[in-house]
Design a protein around this motif. Structure first.
Motif, PDB file in Angstrom:
ATOM      1  N   THR A 141       3.430   7.020 -10.496  1.00 32.80           N
ATOM      2  CA  THR A 141       2.456   7.963  -9.950  1.00 32.80           C
ATOM      3  C   THR A 141       2.712   8.106  -8.457  1.00 32.80           C
ATOM      4  OG1 THR A 141       0.817   6.266  -9.419  1.00 32.80           O
ATOM      5  CG2 THR A 141       0.737   7.225 -11.638  1.00 32.80           C
ATOM      6  N   GLU A 142       2.259   9.223  -7.891  1.00 30.36           N
ATOM      7  CA  GLU A 142       2.415   9.403  -6.457  1.00 30.36           C
ATOM      8  C   GLU A 142       1.666   8.316  -5.691  1.00 30.36           C
ATOM      9  OE1 GLU A 142       1.302  13.402  -5.572  1.00 30.36           O
ATOM     10  OE2 GLU A 142       3.306  14.169  -6.005  1.00 30.36           O
ATOM     11  N   GLU A 143       0.544   7.874  -6.254  1.00 33.50           N
ATOM     12  CA  GLU A 143      -0.225   6.833  -5.576  1.00 33.50           C
ATOM     13  C   GLU A 143       0.604   5.551  -5.482  1.00 33.50           C
ATOM     14  OE1 GLU A 143      -1.350   8.754  -7.971  1.00 33.50           O
ATOM     15  OE2 GLU A 143      -2.935   9.907  -6.979  1.00 33.50           O
ATOM     16  N   GLY A 144       1.310   5.227  -6.565  1.00 33.38           N
ATOM     17  CA  GLY A 144       2.114   4.016  -6.550  1.00 33.38           C
ATOM     18  C   GLY A 144       3.299   4.123  -5.618  1.00 33.38           C
ATOM     19  N   ASP A 185       1.935   4.358  -1.765  1.00 30.24           N
ATOM     20  CA  ASP A 185       0.815   3.515  -1.332  1.00 30.24           C
ATOM     21  C   ASP A 185       1.027   3.025   0.101  1.00 30.24           C
ATOM     22  OD1 ASP A 185      -1.624   1.821  -1.883  1.00 30.24           O
ATOM     23  OD2 ASP A 185      -0.146   0.247  -1.460  1.00 30.24           O
ATOM     24  N   ARG A 186       2.219   2.543   0.420  1.00 33.76           N
ATOM     25  CA  ARG A 186       2.480   2.030   1.769  1.00 33.76           C
ATOM     26  C   ARG A 186       2.508   3.166   2.794  1.00 33.76           C
ATOM     27  NH1 ARG A 186       4.536  -3.270   1.595  1.00 33.76           N
ATOM     28  NH2 ARG A 186       3.718  -4.209  -0.307  1.00 33.76           N
ATOM     29  N   THR A 187       2.988   4.333   2.367  1.00 32.86           N
ATOM     30  CA  THR A 187       3.021   5.477   3.281  1.00 32.86           C
ATOM     31  C   THR A 187       1.615   5.931   3.631  1.00 32.86           C
ATOM     32  OG1 THR A 187       5.066   6.183   2.184  1.00 32.86           O
ATOM     33  CG2 THR A 187       3.976   7.792   3.608  1.00 32.86           C
ATOM     34  N   GLU A 188       0.741   5.956   2.622  1.00 32.15           N
ATOM     35  CA  GLU A 188      -0.641   6.381   2.863  1.00 32.15           C
ATOM     36  C   GLU A 188      -1.350   5.438   3.827  1.00 32.15           C
ATOM     37  OE1 GLU A 188      -4.750   7.136   0.360  1.00 32.15           O
ATOM     38  OE2 GLU A 188      -2.818   7.404  -0.662  1.00 32.15           O
ATOM     39  N   LYS A 189      -1.016   4.154   3.788  1.00 30.61           N
ATOM     40  CA  LYS A 189      -1.611   3.215   4.734  1.00 30.61           C
ATOM     41  C   LYS A 189      -1.263   3.583   6.180  1.00 30.61           C
ATOM     42  CE  LYS A 189      -1.467  -0.793   1.592  1.00 30.61           C
ATOM     43  NZ  LYS A 189      -2.916  -1.063   1.526  1.00 30.61           N
ATOM     44  N   LYS A 203      -4.481   9.566   3.738  1.00 29.46           N
ATOM     45  CA  LYS A 203      -4.420  10.415   2.544  1.00 29.46           C
ATOM     46  C   LYS A 203      -4.152  11.860   2.915  1.00 29.46           C
ATOM     47  CE  LYS A 203      -6.978  11.623  -1.653  1.00 29.46           C
ATOM     48  NZ  LYS A 203      -8.223  11.394  -2.431  1.00 29.46           N
TER      49      LYS A 203
END
Length: 233
Positions: free
Chosen positions: A3-6, A9-13, A17
Motif C-alpha cells: 500500500t502507499e501507506e506502507g 510511511d517514513r516519507t510521510e513522517k 500527509k
C-alpha cells in the motif's frame, strides 16, 4: 500487501500527509535515462512522485553497466525506458510510469506536451535538445532543471545547483550560457560540477558514483521545489 501507506510511511513522517499527497498527484517528465537520468527517476519514485514520463531512444549495452541503475546482464539489449519502467513499478506498483521510446528534438517537441507537467528534467546529452527544452519550458512557464556535464569527473562533492549564468568551469555550461543568451532565455536551473575534467576523453569516461549523485541531487531539487510551490515546506 503493498500500500502507499506502507511504502511511504517514513516519507510521510518527514513531509507530512499533505506533502506526500501532493507528490503523489505530481506529474514529472524526464528526458534521458542514462547514468544521471536513471538515478533521478528512481529518486523521484522512491520519494512518492505518482506520475513519471521517461523519454529515451536507446537500448542498454555493456558500457552502461558501470553507472545506469537499470543496467545489468539480463537487461542488455532492452530498451532503456522499458527496463527502467519495470524497475520503478517493482518499487511502487501504484505509481504510473509512461515510457516513451523517443528522442527529443526541436522538430518533435510537440508530442511531449510539456505544459501538462509540473516539472521537467533534462538529463540528455544533445546540446540542441537541451537548448530547445530551456526555450520551450520558459515559454510554457514550466519548471525545468538541466544537467550539465558529469563525464570525465571523479569528485561528486563538487556538484552544485544554481542558475546557468552563475556557472563556471563546466565546458557544456559555457556553451549553454552563450546559446541561451542568444535565444532570450533569462534563467535556467542547472546541476553542474566545479571540478576540472580529470581526463578529456570522448566519449567521456565515467564511474559509478558520479552520475548517481548528480541524478539524486536533481531528484531532490525537484521534490523540494514541488513541495515549496504548494507551500508545504
Amino acid at each position: 500487501m503493498i500500500t502507499e501507506e506502507g511504502i511511504f510511511d517514513r516519507t510521510e513522517k518527514l513531509i507530512g500527509k499533505s506533502g506526500l499527497e501532493m507528490l503523489q498527484n505530481s506529474r514529472v517528465i524526464l528526458f534521458g535515462v542514462g547514468g544521471v537520468g536513471s538515478f533521478a527517476a528512481e529518486g523521484l519514485i522512491r520519494s512518492g512522485v505518482g506520475f513519471l514520463t521517461i523519454v529515451d531512444k536507446d537500448v542498454i549495452d555493456p558500457t552502461n553497466l558501470n553507472r545506469q541503475i537499470m543496467a545489468n546482464v539480463k537487461t542488455i539489449g532492452k530498451k532503456k525506458v522499458n527496463a527502467m519502467a519495470r524497475r520503478l513499478i517493482a518499487i511502487n506498483p501504484l505509481c504510473i510510469i509512461h515510457p516513451m521510446y523517443e528522442c527529443y528534438t526541436p522538430e518533435n517537441s510537440g508530442i511531449f506536451h510539456l505544459e501538462d507537467y509540473d516539472y521537467v528534467i533534462d538529463a540528455v546529452d544533445m546540446v540542441t535538445a537541451k537548448i530547445d527544452l530551456a526555450v520551450k519550458c520558459q515559454d510554457s512557464k514550466v519548471p525545468l532543471i538541466s544537467s550539465m556535464g558529469t563525464g570525465n569527473k571523479l569528485d561528486p562533492s563538487l556538484f552544485g545547483i544554481t542558475d546557468i549564468y552563475e556557472t563556471s568551469i563546466c565546458p557544456l555550461a559555457k556553451v549553454m550560457r552563450k546559446e541561451l543568451r542568444n535565444r532570450g532565455v533569462e534563467s535556467l536551473k542547472v546541476l553542474y560540477s566545479r571540478e576540472e575534467p580529470v581526463v578529456r576523453e570522448n566519449p567521456p569516461g565515467s564511474i559509478a558514483f558520479v552520475p548517481a549523485v548528480a541524478g539524486l541531487l536533481m531528484a531532490g531539487e525537484v521534490v523540494r521545489d514541488l513541495l515549496k510551490a504548494k507551500k508545504i515546506v
